[in-house]
Design a protein around this motif. Structure first.
Motif, PDB file in Angstrom:
ATOM      1  N   SER A 104       0.854  -1.188   0.000  1.00 40.46           N
ATOM      2  CA  SER A 104       0.000   0.000   0.000  1.00 40.46           C
ATOM      3  C   SER A 104       0.884   1.231   0.000  1.00 40.46           C
ATOM      4  O   SER A 104       2.103   1.131   0.112  1.00 40.46           O
ATOM      5  CB  SER A 104      -0.913   0.015   1.239  1.00 40.46           C
ATOM      6  N   GLY A 105       0.271   2.379  -0.091  1.00 37.81           N
ATOM      7  CA  GLY A 105       0.995   3.636  -0.039  1.00 37.81           C
ATOM      8  C   GLY A 105       1.085   4.207   1.367  1.00 37.81           C
ATOM      9  O   GLY A 105       1.509   5.347   1.550  1.00 37.81           O
ATOM     10  N   CYS A 106       0.700   3.436   2.363  1.00 41.53           N
ATOM     11  CA  CYS A 106       0.736   3.886   3.753  1.00 41.53           C
ATOM     12  C   CYS A 106       2.192   4.116   4.178  1.00 41.53           C
ATOM     13  O   CYS A 106       3.029   3.228   4.012  1.00 41.53           O
ATOM     14  CB  CYS A 106       0.086   2.833   4.655  1.00 41.53           C
ATOM     15  N   PRO A 107       2.519   5.274   4.749  1.00 42.56           N
ATOM     16  CA  PRO A 107       3.903   5.543   5.119  1.00 42.56           C
ATOM     17  C   PRO A 107       4.465   4.554   6.153  1.00 42.56           C
ATOM     18  O   PRO A 107       5.640   4.200   6.082  1.00 42.56           O
ATOM     19  CB  PRO A 107       3.886   6.969   5.675  1.00 42.56           C
ATOM     20  N   ILE A 108       3.636   4.083   7.074  1.00 36.64           N
ATOM     21  CA  ILE A 108       4.119   3.108   8.063  1.00 36.64           C
ATOM     22  C   ILE A 108       4.399   1.783   7.364  1.00 36.64           C
ATOM     23  O   ILE A 108       5.448   1.163   7.578  1.00 36.64           O
ATOM     24  CB  ILE A 108       3.122   2.959   9.231  1.00 36.64           C
ATOM     25  N   ASN A 109       3.498   1.348   6.515  1.00 39.51           N
ATOM     26  CA  ASN A 109       3.722   0.111   5.762  1.00 39.51           C
ATOM     27  C   ASN A 109       4.996   0.206   4.928  1.00 39.51           C
ATOM     28  O   ASN A 109       5.808  -0.721   4.915  1.00 39.51           O
ATOM     29  CB  ASN A 109       2.530  -0.205   4.856  1.00 39.51           C
ATOM     30  N   LEU A 110       5.174   1.296   4.209  1.00 40.67           N
ATOM     31  CA  LEU A 110       6.355   1.441   3.353  1.00 40.67           C
ATOM     32  C   LEU A 110       7.643   1.432   4.179  1.00 40.67           C
ATOM     33  O   LEU A 110       8.626   0.799   3.788  1.00 40.67           O
ATOM     34  CB  LEU A 110       6.249   2.720   2.519  1.00 40.67           C
ATOM     35  N   ALA A 111       7.638   2.101   5.336  1.00 47.65           N
ATOM     36  CA  ALA A 111       8.819   2.096   6.206  1.00 47.65           C
ATOM     37  C   ALA A 111       9.097   0.691   6.718  1.00 47.65           C
ATOM     38  O   ALA A 111      10.254   0.246   6.753  1.00 47.65           O
ATOM     39  CB  ALA A 111       8.619   3.066   7.376  1.00 47.65           C
ATOM     40  N   VAL A 112       8.056  -0.040   7.082  1.00 48.47           N
ATOM     41  CA  VAL A 112       8.229  -1.412   7.563  1.00 48.47           C
ATOM     42  C   VAL A 112       8.743  -2.307   6.434  1.00 48.47           C
ATOM     43  O   VAL A 112       9.570  -3.194   6.670  1.00 48.47           O
ATOM     44  CB  VAL A 112       6.922  -1.945   8.191  1.00 48.47           C
ATOM     45  N   GLU A 113       8.292  -2.083   5.214  1.00 45.67           N
ATOM     46  CA  GLU A 113       8.794  -2.877   4.091  1.00 45.67           C
ATOM     47  C   GLU A 113      10.303  -2.700   3.916  1.00 45.67           C
ATOM     48  O   GLU A 113      11.006  -3.637   3.570  1.00 45.67           O
ATOM     49  CB  GLU A 113       8.067  -2.508   2.795  1.00 45.67           C
ATOM     50  N   VAL A 114      10.814  -1.492   4.189  1.00 49.08           N
ATOM     51  CA  VAL A 114      12.244  -1.220   4.044  1.00 49.08           C
ATOM     52  C   VAL A 114      13.029  -1.627   5.288  1.00 49.08           C
ATOM     53  O   VAL A 114      14.106  -2.194   5.197  1.00 49.08           O
ATOM     54  CB  VAL A 114      12.484   0.271   3.724  1.00 49.08           C
ATOM     55  N   LEU A 115      12.481  -1.355   6.471  1.00 49.15           N
ATOM     56  CA  LEU A 115      13.245  -1.496   7.720  1.00 49.15           C
ATOM     57  C   LEU A 115      12.758  -2.595   8.646  1.00 49.15           C
ATOM     58  O   LEU A 115      13.369  -2.838   9.679  1.00 49.15           O
ATOM     59  CB  LEU A 115      13.187  -0.173   8.490  1.00 49.15           C
ATOM     60  N   GLY A 116      11.665  -3.264   8.300  1.00 45.42           N
ATOM     61  CA  GLY A 116      11.008  -4.135   9.252  1.00 45.42           C
ATOM     62  C   GLY A 116      11.502  -5.566   9.334  1.00 45.42           C
ATOM     63  O   GLY A 116      10.936  -6.358  10.075  1.00 45.42           O
ATOM     64  N   ASP A 117      12.552  -5.915   8.614  1.00 39.94           N
ATOM     65  CA  ASP A 117      13.067  -7.279   8.741  1.00 39.94           C
ATOM     66  C   ASP A 117      13.887  -7.383  10.029  1.00 39.94           C
ATOM     67  O   ASP A 117      14.104  -6.406  10.723  1.00 39.94           O
ATOM     68  CB  ASP A 117      13.919  -7.652   7.520  1.00 39.94           C
ATOM     69  N   LYS A 118      14.365  -8.572  10.307  1.00 44.21           N
ATOM     70  CA  LYS A 118      15.044  -8.832  11.580  1.00 44.21           C
ATOM     71  C   LYS A 118      16.364  -8.081  11.733  1.00 44.21           C
ATOM     72  O   LYS A 118      16.795  -7.830  12.859  1.00 44.21           O
ATOM     73  CB  LYS A 118      15.273 -10.341  11.713  1.00 44.21           C
ATOM     74  N   TRP A 119      17.059  -7.710  10.648  1.00 43.56           N
ATOM     75  CA  TRP A 119      18.426  -7.212  10.780  1.00 43.56           C
ATOM     76  C   TRP A 119      18.682  -5.778  10.323  1.00 43.56           C
ATOM     77  O   TRP A 119      19.698  -5.191  10.716  1.00 43.56           O
ATOM     78  CB  TRP A 119      19.371  -8.143  10.019  1.00 43.56           C
ATOM     79  N   SER A 120      17.854  -5.188   9.501  1.00 43.37           N
ATOM     80  CA  SER A 120      18.189  -3.887   8.902  1.00 43.37           C
ATOM     81  C   SER A 120      18.460  -2.805   9.937  1.00 43.37           C
ATOM     82  O   SER A 120      19.468  -2.089   9.847  1.00 43.37           O
ATOM     83  CB  SER A 120      17.088  -3.439   7.943  1.00 43.37           C
ATOM     84  N   LEU A 121      17.592  -2.670  10.923  1.00 42.75           N
ATOM     85  CA  LEU A 121      17.822  -1.629  11.934  1.00 42.75           C
ATOM     86  C   LEU A 121      19.024  -1.951  12.817  1.00 42.75           C
ATOM     87  O   LEU A 121      19.697  -1.037  13.303  1.00 42.75           O
ATOM     88  CB  LEU A 121      16.570  -1.413  12.791  1.00 42.75           C
ATOM     89  N   VAL A 122      19.320  -3.231  12.998  1.00 43.69           N
ATOM     90  CA  VAL A 122      20.504  -3.610  13.785  1.00 43.69           C
ATOM     91  C   VAL A 122      21.773  -3.208  13.027  1.00 43.69           C
ATOM     92  O   VAL A 122      22.720  -2.683  13.623  1.00 43.69           O
ATOM     93  CB  VAL A 122      20.490  -5.122  14.113  1.00 43.69           C
ATOM     94  N   VAL A 123      21.799  -3.399  11.715  1.00 39.11           N
ATOM     95  CA  VAL A 123      22.946  -2.984  10.907  1.00 39.11           C
ATOM     96  C   VAL A 123      23.095  -1.461  10.973  1.00 39.11           C
ATOM     97  O   VAL A 123      24.197  -0.947  11.193  1.00 39.11           O
ATOM     98  CB  VAL A 123      22.815  -3.484   9.450  1.00 39.11           C
ATOM     99  N   ILE A 124      21.997  -0.740  10.814  1.00 42.18           N
ATOM    100  CA  ILE A 124      22.045   0.723  10.904  1.00 42.18           C
ATOM    101  C   ILE A 124      22.498   1.141  12.301  1.00 42.18           C
ATOM    102  O   ILE A 124      23.329   2.040  12.448  1.00 42.18           O
ATOM    103  CB  ILE A 124      20.683   1.341  10.523  1.00 42.18           C
ATOM    104  N   ARG A 125      21.981   0.487  13.336  1.00 42.04           N
ATOM    105  CA  ARG A 125      22.405   0.779  14.718  1.00 42.04           C
ATOM    106  C   ARG A 125      23.911   0.617  14.872  1.00 42.04           C
ATOM    107  O   ARG A 125      24.586   1.478  15.439  1.00 42.04           O
ATOM    108  CB  ARG A 125      21.683  -0.153  15.682  1.00 42.04           C
ATOM    109  N   ASP A 126      24.442  -0.489  14.355  1.00 40.66           N
ATOM    110  CA  ASP A 126      25.875  -0.742  14.511  1.00 40.66           C
ATOM    111  C   ASP A 126      26.722   0.282  13.756  1.00 40.66           C
ATOM    112  O   ASP A 126      27.787   0.670  14.226  1.00 40.66           O
ATOM    113  CB  ASP A 126      26.222  -2.160  14.063  1.00 40.66           C
ATOM    114  N   MET A 127      26.245   0.739  12.613  1.00 44.57           N
ATOM    115  CA  MET A 127      26.958   1.786  11.877  1.00 44.57           C
ATOM    116  C   MET A 127      26.864   3.119  12.619  1.00 44.57           C
ATOM    117  O   MET A 127      27.822   3.866  12.708  1.00 44.57           O
ATOM    118  CB  MET A 127      26.392   1.921  10.464  1.00 44.57           C
TER     119      MET A 127
END
Length: 164
Positions: free
Chosen positions: A7-30
Motif C-alpha cells: 500500500s501507499g501507507c507511510p508506516i507500511n512502506l517504512a516497515v517494508e524497508v526497515l522491518g526485517d530482523k536485521w536492517s535496523l541492527v545494521v544501521i544501529r551498529d553503523m
C-alpha cells in the motif's frame, strides 16, 4: 524493474524497508558503533549476524538509499559503508525504540545506557548526533567546537562495562 508495495501507507512502506530482523541492527551498529567495514559489522555485533544475511541486508539498504558504499582509500580491497541522510534521520526513531525497549523489555544495563542518554537528551541531543553522523558519513562539517555525542555515548557504555 518497479518495486511493488502492499500500500501507499507511510508506516507500511517504512516497515517494508526497515522491518526485517536485521536492517535496523545494521544501521544501529553503523550509527552507534561506528562500524563501517563488512568485517566490523560481522564480528562486532552482539547479535551474531550471519555473513550471508549481512551481505543481503547491506545490499538491500544500499538499494533503498539508506547506506552507500565506496572503495576504502586506506585499503585497496576493502569497501567502506556510510549512512546516507535518510538513515541519519532515523536517529529519533532509534532513540524512541531504545526508550521503549528500556521500559518494556529485559534489557541489560550496559546495552541500554546509550538509549537512556539519548532519551534524556531529547531532540537537541539527537540533532547534535545527526550533525556528527553527517560529518562522519557525508563529510559535512559540523559547528566548530561541537562536543562529540558519539564519544559521550561510548564513554557511558564503557563505564557500565567497567562496573561489571
Amino acid at each position: 524493474m518497479k518495486e511493488e508495495h502492499r500500500s501507499g501507507c507511510p508506516i507500511n512502506l517504512a516497515v517494508e524497508v526497515l522491518g526485517d530482523k536485521w536492517s535496523l541492527v545494521v544501521i544501529r551498529d553503523m550509527m552507534f558503533g561506528n562500524r563501517r567495514h563488512f568485517r566490523e559489522l560481522l564480528h562486532s555485533s552482539e547479535e551474531g549476524i550471519a555473513s550471508n544475511i549481512l551481505a543481503a541486508r547491506l545490499q538491500r539498504l544500499t538499494q533503498h538509499g539508506l547506506v552507500s558504499k565506496a572503495a576504502d582509500p586506506s585499503h585497496k580491497q576493502k569497501v567502506i559503508y556510510s549512512l546516507t541522510e535518510p538513515a541519519i534521520q532515523l536517529v529519533p526513531v532509534l532513540a524512541h525504540l531504545g526508550a521503549w525497549g528500556r521500559r518494556h523489555l529485559p534489557v541489560t544495563r550496559e546495552l541500554s545506557v546509550r538509549a537512556e542518554l539519548l532519551e534524556r537528551g531529547g531532540p537537541e541531543l539527537w540533532a547534535e548526533f545527526m550533525d556528527e553522523l553527517r560529518e562522519q558519513h557525508l563529510g559535512i562539517p559540523r559547528p566548530e567546537g561541537a562536543e562529540s555525542v558519539f564519544a559521550r555515548l561510548q564513554a557511558a557504555y564503557e563505564a557500565e562495562l567497567a562496573r561489571e
